[in-house]
Design a protein around this motif. Structure first.
Motif, PDB file in Angstrom:
ATOM      1  N   ASN A 194       0.829  -1.202   0.000  1.00 27.56           N
ATOM      2  CA  ASN A 194       0.000   0.000   0.000  1.00 27.56           C
ATOM      3  C   ASN A 194       0.867   1.258   0.000  1.00 27.56           C
ATOM      4  O   ASN A 194       0.566   2.246  -0.692  1.00 27.56           O
ATOM      5  CB  ASN A 194      -0.916  -0.004   1.222  1.00 27.56           C
ATOM      6  N   ARG A 195       1.952   1.230   0.733  1.00 24.61           N
ATOM      7  CA  ARG A 195       2.873   2.369   0.771  1.00 24.61           C
ATOM      8  C   ARG A 195       3.478   2.621  -0.615  1.00 24.61           C
ATOM      9  O   ARG A 195       3.607   3.770  -1.059  1.00 24.61           O
ATOM     10  CB  ARG A 195       3.979   2.115   1.798  1.00 24.61           C
ATOM     11  N   LEU A 196       3.839   1.548  -1.303  1.00 22.27           N
ATOM     12  CA  LEU A 196       4.398   1.682  -2.641  1.00 22.27           C
ATOM     13  C   LEU A 196       3.380   2.255  -3.625  1.00 22.27           C
ATOM     14  O   LEU A 196       3.722   3.095  -4.472  1.00 22.27           O
ATOM     15  CB  LEU A 196       4.897   0.331  -3.147  1.00 22.27           C
ATOM     16  N   ILE A 197       2.147   1.804  -3.523  1.00 20.75           N
ATOM     17  CA  ILE A 197       1.105   2.313  -4.420  1.00 20.75           C
ATOM     18  C   ILE A 197       0.911   3.809  -4.204  1.00 20.75           C
ATOM     19  O   ILE A 197       0.766   4.581  -5.170  1.00 20.75           O
ATOM     20  CB  ILE A 197      -0.209   1.541  -4.206  1.00 20.75           C
ATOM     21  N   LYS A 198       0.921   4.246  -2.956  1.00 17.65           N
ATOM     22  CA  LYS A 198       0.791   5.690  -2.671  1.00 17.65           C
ATOM     23  C   LYS A 198       1.977   6.472  -3.214  1.00 17.65           C
ATOM     24  O   LYS A 198       1.830   7.614  -3.658  1.00 17.65           O
ATOM     25  CB  LYS A 198       0.646   5.911  -1.163  1.00 17.65           C
ATOM     26  N   LYS A 199       3.153   5.842  -3.205  1.00 20.97           N
ATOM     27  CA  LYS A 199       4.351   6.501  -3.710  1.00 20.97           C
ATOM     28  C   LYS A 199       4.325   6.642  -5.232  1.00 20.97           C
ATOM     29  O   LYS A 199       4.604   7.712  -5.773  1.00 20.97           O
ATOM     30  CB  LYS A 199       5.596   5.710  -3.291  1.00 20.97           C
ATOM     31  N   PHE A 200       3.974   5.555  -5.923  1.00 14.29           N
ATOM     32  CA  PHE A 200       4.026   5.555  -7.382  1.00 14.29           C
ATOM     33  C   PHE A 200       2.757   6.115  -8.023  1.00 14.29           C
ATOM     34  O   PHE A 200       2.819   6.689  -9.114  1.00 14.29           O
ATOM     35  CB  PHE A 200       4.263   4.131  -7.894  1.00 14.29           C
ATOM     36  N   PHE A 201       1.614   5.935  -7.351  1.00 14.54           N
ATOM     37  CA  PHE A 201       0.339   6.341  -7.953  1.00 14.54           C
ATOM     38  C   PHE A 201      -0.524   7.081  -6.931  1.00 14.54           C
ATOM     39  O   PHE A 201      -1.593   6.602  -6.546  1.00 14.54           O
ATOM     40  CB  PHE A 201      -0.401   5.106  -8.488  1.00 14.54           C
ATOM     41  N   PRO A 202      -0.075   8.249  -6.491  1.00 18.50           N
ATOM     42  CA  PRO A 202      -0.802   8.964  -5.431  1.00 18.50           C
ATOM     43  C   PRO A 202      -2.199   9.419  -5.848  1.00 18.50           C
ATOM     44  O   PRO A 202      -3.046   9.656  -4.987  1.00 18.50           O
ATOM     45  CB  PRO A 202       0.106  10.169  -5.144  1.00 18.50           C
ATOM     46  N   ASP A 203      -2.451   9.529  -7.154  1.00 16.70           N
ATOM     47  CA  ASP A 203      -3.746  10.027  -7.610  1.00 16.70           C
ATOM     48  C   ASP A 203      -4.710   8.923  -8.035  1.00 16.70           C
ATOM     49  O   ASP A 203      -5.830   9.210  -8.465  1.00 16.70           O
ATOM     50  CB  ASP A 203      -3.543  11.002  -8.784  1.00 16.70           C
ATOM     51  N   ALA A 204      -4.292   7.660  -7.932  1.00 17.92           N
ATOM     52  CA  ALA A 204      -5.156   6.554  -8.330  1.00 17.92           C
ATOM     53  C   ALA A 204      -6.320   6.427  -7.345  1.00 17.92           C
ATOM     54  O   ALA A 204      -6.107   6.262  -6.142  1.00 17.92           O
ATOM     55  CB  ALA A 204      -4.358   5.261  -8.391  1.00 17.92           C
ATOM     56  N   LYS A 205      -7.529   6.482  -7.857  1.00 21.00           N
ATOM     57  CA  LYS A 205      -8.718   6.420  -7.005  1.00 21.00           C
ATOM     58  C   LYS A 205      -9.531   5.146  -7.231  1.00 21.00           C
ATOM     59  O   LYS A 205     -10.273   4.717  -6.343  1.00 21.00           O
ATOM     60  CB  LYS A 205      -9.600   7.645  -7.253  1.00 21.00           C
ATOM     61  N   ASN A 206      -9.412   4.573  -8.420  1.00 23.90           N
ATOM     62  CA  ASN A 206     -10.180   3.383  -8.780  1.00 23.90           C
ATOM     63  C   ASN A 206      -9.197   2.277  -9.123  1.00 23.90           C
ATOM     64  O   ASN A 206      -8.512   2.344 -10.141  1.00 23.90           O
ATOM     65  CB  ASN A 206     -11.086   3.678  -9.969  1.00 23.90           C
ATOM     66  N   ILE A 207      -9.129   1.263  -8.258  1.00 19.17           N
ATOM     67  CA  ILE A 207      -8.054   0.278  -8.352  1.00 19.17           C
ATOM     68  C   ILE A 207      -8.630  -1.120  -8.537  1.00 19.17           C
ATOM     69  O   ILE A 207      -9.487  -1.562  -7.756  1.00 19.17           O
ATOM     70  CB  ILE A 207      -7.164   0.338  -7.097  1.00 19.17           C
ATOM     71  N   LEU A 208      -8.152  -1.803  -9.570  1.00 22.06           N
ATOM     72  CA  LEU A 208      -8.501  -3.196  -9.815  1.00 22.06           C
ATOM     73  C   LEU A 208      -7.375  -4.065  -9.280  1.00 22.06           C
ATOM     74  O   LEU A 208      -6.240  -3.976  -9.750  1.00 22.06           O
ATOM     75  CB  LEU A 208      -8.692  -3.444 -11.315  1.00 22.06           C
ATOM     76  N   GLU A 209      -7.683  -4.899  -8.288  1.00 25.30           N
ATOM     77  CA  GLU A 209      -6.680  -5.812  -7.749  1.00 25.30           C
ATOM     78  C   GLU A 209      -7.003  -7.235  -8.200  1.00 25.30           C
ATOM     79  O   GLU A 209      -8.069  -7.772  -7.897  1.00 25.30           O
ATOM     80  CB  GLU A 209      -6.615  -5.760  -6.220  1.00 25.30           C
ATOM     81  N   TYR A 263      -5.809  -8.125   2.560  1.00 21.66           N
ATOM     82  CA  TYR A 263      -5.571  -6.972   3.433  1.00 21.66           C
ATOM     83  C   TYR A 263      -5.247  -5.696   2.651  1.00 21.66           C
ATOM     84  O   TYR A 263      -5.607  -4.600   3.078  1.00 21.66           O
ATOM     85  CB  TYR A 263      -4.445  -7.283   4.428  1.00 21.66           C
ATOM     86  N   LEU A 264      -4.574  -5.841   1.511  1.00 19.05           N
ATOM     87  CA  LEU A 264      -4.269  -4.645   0.709  1.00 19.05           C
ATOM     88  C   LEU A 264      -5.551  -3.971   0.243  1.00 19.05           C
ATOM     89  O   LEU A 264      -5.667  -2.742   0.299  1.00 19.05           O
ATOM     90  CB  LEU A 264      -3.390  -5.015  -0.493  1.00 19.05           C
ATOM     91  N   SER A 265      -6.516  -4.754  -0.213  1.00 16.37           N
ATOM     92  CA  SER A 265      -7.796  -4.171  -0.640  1.00 16.37           C
ATOM     93  C   SER A 265      -8.428  -3.370   0.490  1.00 16.37           C
ATOM     94  O   SER A 265      -8.970  -2.280   0.270  1.00 16.37           O
ATOM     95  CB  SER A 265      -8.766  -5.279  -1.074  1.00 16.37           C
ATOM     96  N   ILE A 266      -8.350  -3.900   1.707  1.00 19.45           N
ATOM     97  CA  ILE A 266      -8.930  -3.208   2.865  1.00 19.45           C
ATOM     98  C   ILE A 266      -8.187  -1.906   3.133  1.00 19.45           C
ATOM     99  O   ILE A 266      -8.797  -0.855   3.354  1.00 19.45           O
ATOM    100  CB  ILE A 266      -8.900  -4.115   4.104  1.00 19.45           C
ATOM    101  N   LEU A 267      -6.863  -1.959   3.102  1.00 12.03           N
ATOM    102  CA  LEU A 267      -6.077  -0.752   3.353  1.00 12.03           C
ATOM    103  C   LEU A 267      -6.373   0.323   2.315  1.00 12.03           C
ATOM    104  O   LEU A 267      -6.452   1.511   2.641  1.00 12.03           O
ATOM    105  CB  LEU A 267      -4.584  -1.101   3.347  1.00 12.03           C
ATOM    106  N   LEU A 268      -6.558  -0.088   1.065  1.00 11.84           N
ATOM    107  CA  LEU A 268      -6.909   0.874   0.008  1.00 11.84           C
ATOM    108  C   LEU A 268      -8.297   1.458   0.252  1.00 11.84           C
ATOM    109  O   LEU A 268      -8.512   2.669   0.089  1.00 11.84           O
ATOM    110  CB  LEU A 268      -6.860   0.187  -1.360  1.00 11.84           C
ATOM    111  N   SER A 269      -9.229   0.618   0.663  1.00 13.76           N
ATOM    112  CA  SER A 269     -10.591   1.108   0.899  1.00 13.76           C
ATOM    113  C   SER A 269     -10.647   2.045   2.099  1.00 13.76           C
ATOM    114  O   SER A 269     -11.435   2.995   2.106  1.00 13.76           O
ATOM    115  CB  SER A 269     -11.558  -0.068   1.102  1.00 13.76           C
TER     116      SER A 269
END
Length: 282
Positions: free
Chosen positions: A110-125, A132-138
């Motif tokens: 999740n930390r990496l996603i925020k670093k590389f894609f801070p503006d991503a709002k709609n994420i397909l996992e 747990y990553l899905s939960i942290l993103l939500s």
């Protein structure tokens, strides 16, 4: 619907939908690496305990100290929240167990996603594993769309999403929820029918699994992402996965068939050593 009822419904629908597609396509929806482990299917709520922390075993110290260099207060609080929810909802399990290494790895992702894609709002996992990553993103108000072909993972994801977040379970429902912080959980038989105009995708996450996929399974995903309704989202991989059946070279070749090229490779940087980002070469 309790977990035992959900398992029964999932298995019935999966068998029915699988019977309607040809043998070659059925193979696309088989998790080849995980099937090798002969885990079988989850049969009851009591078995949920076996999926809580089965990934990244004995790597907690390395993840915390080497990859994360410690946790932020918000990360620590999110881990506490998920553990609290699990503690309150495991009375029917074979044994009490809490996530440790797995949730730390998902926190790092999740930390990496925020670093590389801070503006991503709609994420397909794709292939969320323990979820747990899905939960942290939500929890950060991302709109998450999650799909998995491995029944034990899907059942555990349904459980953990339901107790921790705003879950829209597409095994039970037909319509997507596009609210911030929602998790739309999509079974493979509904994912295969998507046209690409059902929801927006800013980022595709495929952690520890892209080289574990059957080649035509990967092509199926990329063909979906190639839909005119989808705006060429980048693909993020914290790691490519276990290289038993495929090599990175063979996967890169398939990605190139759909004009996806390597945009970032972690190289010699410790914190991002295994990270890959693929983007469309427009």
């Amino acid at each position: 619907m309790n977990t035992d009822e959900f398992i029964k419904l999932y298995d019935q629908l999966e068998a029915h939908e699988s019977s309607k597609i040809c043998f070659d396509e059925r193979y696309i929806y088989k998790p080849i690496i995980l099937n090798d482990l002969n885990i079988g299917k989850m049969r009851s709520e009591a078995e949920l305990c076996f999926n809580v922390d089965r990934e990244h075993t004995n790597r907690s110290e390395y993840i915390t100290k080497e990859l994360c260099n410690g946790l932020t207060e918000n990360e620590f609080n999110n881990i506490k929240l998920i553990n609290k929810k699990i503690s309150e909802n495991q009375n029917n399990w074979h044994q009490k167990v809490f996530p440790f290494s797995t949730i730390l790895m998902h926190t790092y992702q999740n930390r990496l996603i925020k670093k590389f894609f801070p503006d991503a709002k709609n994420i397909l996992e794709i292939g969320p594993g323990s979820g747990y990553l899905s939960i942290l993103l939500s929890l950060e108000k991302k709109n998450v769309f999650a799909t998995d072909i491995f029944q034990p993972h899907y059942i555990f994801q349904n459980y953990i999403y339901k107790i921790c977040t705003n879950l829209n379970e597409l095994v039970e429902n037909d319509n997507f929820v596009l609210d911030k912080g929602a998790i739309n959980h999509i079974p493979w038989w509904k994912f295969r029918k998507l046209k690409g105009n059902e929801f927006k995708i800013d980022l595709v996450v495929m952690n520890h699994m892209i080289v574990e996929m059957e080649n035509n399974s990967l092509r199926k995903i990329l063909n979906f992402l190639d839909s005119p309704a989808i705006n060429n989202p980048p693909i993020f991989c914290e790691s490519l996965g276990h290289q038993k059946y495929n090599s990175p070279k063979s996967v890169f070749k398939i990605l190139e068939e759909f004009n996806y090229v390597t945009n970032y490779s972690g190289g010699h940087f410790k914190e991002t050593a295994k990270v890959y980002v693929f983007k469309k070469n427009l």
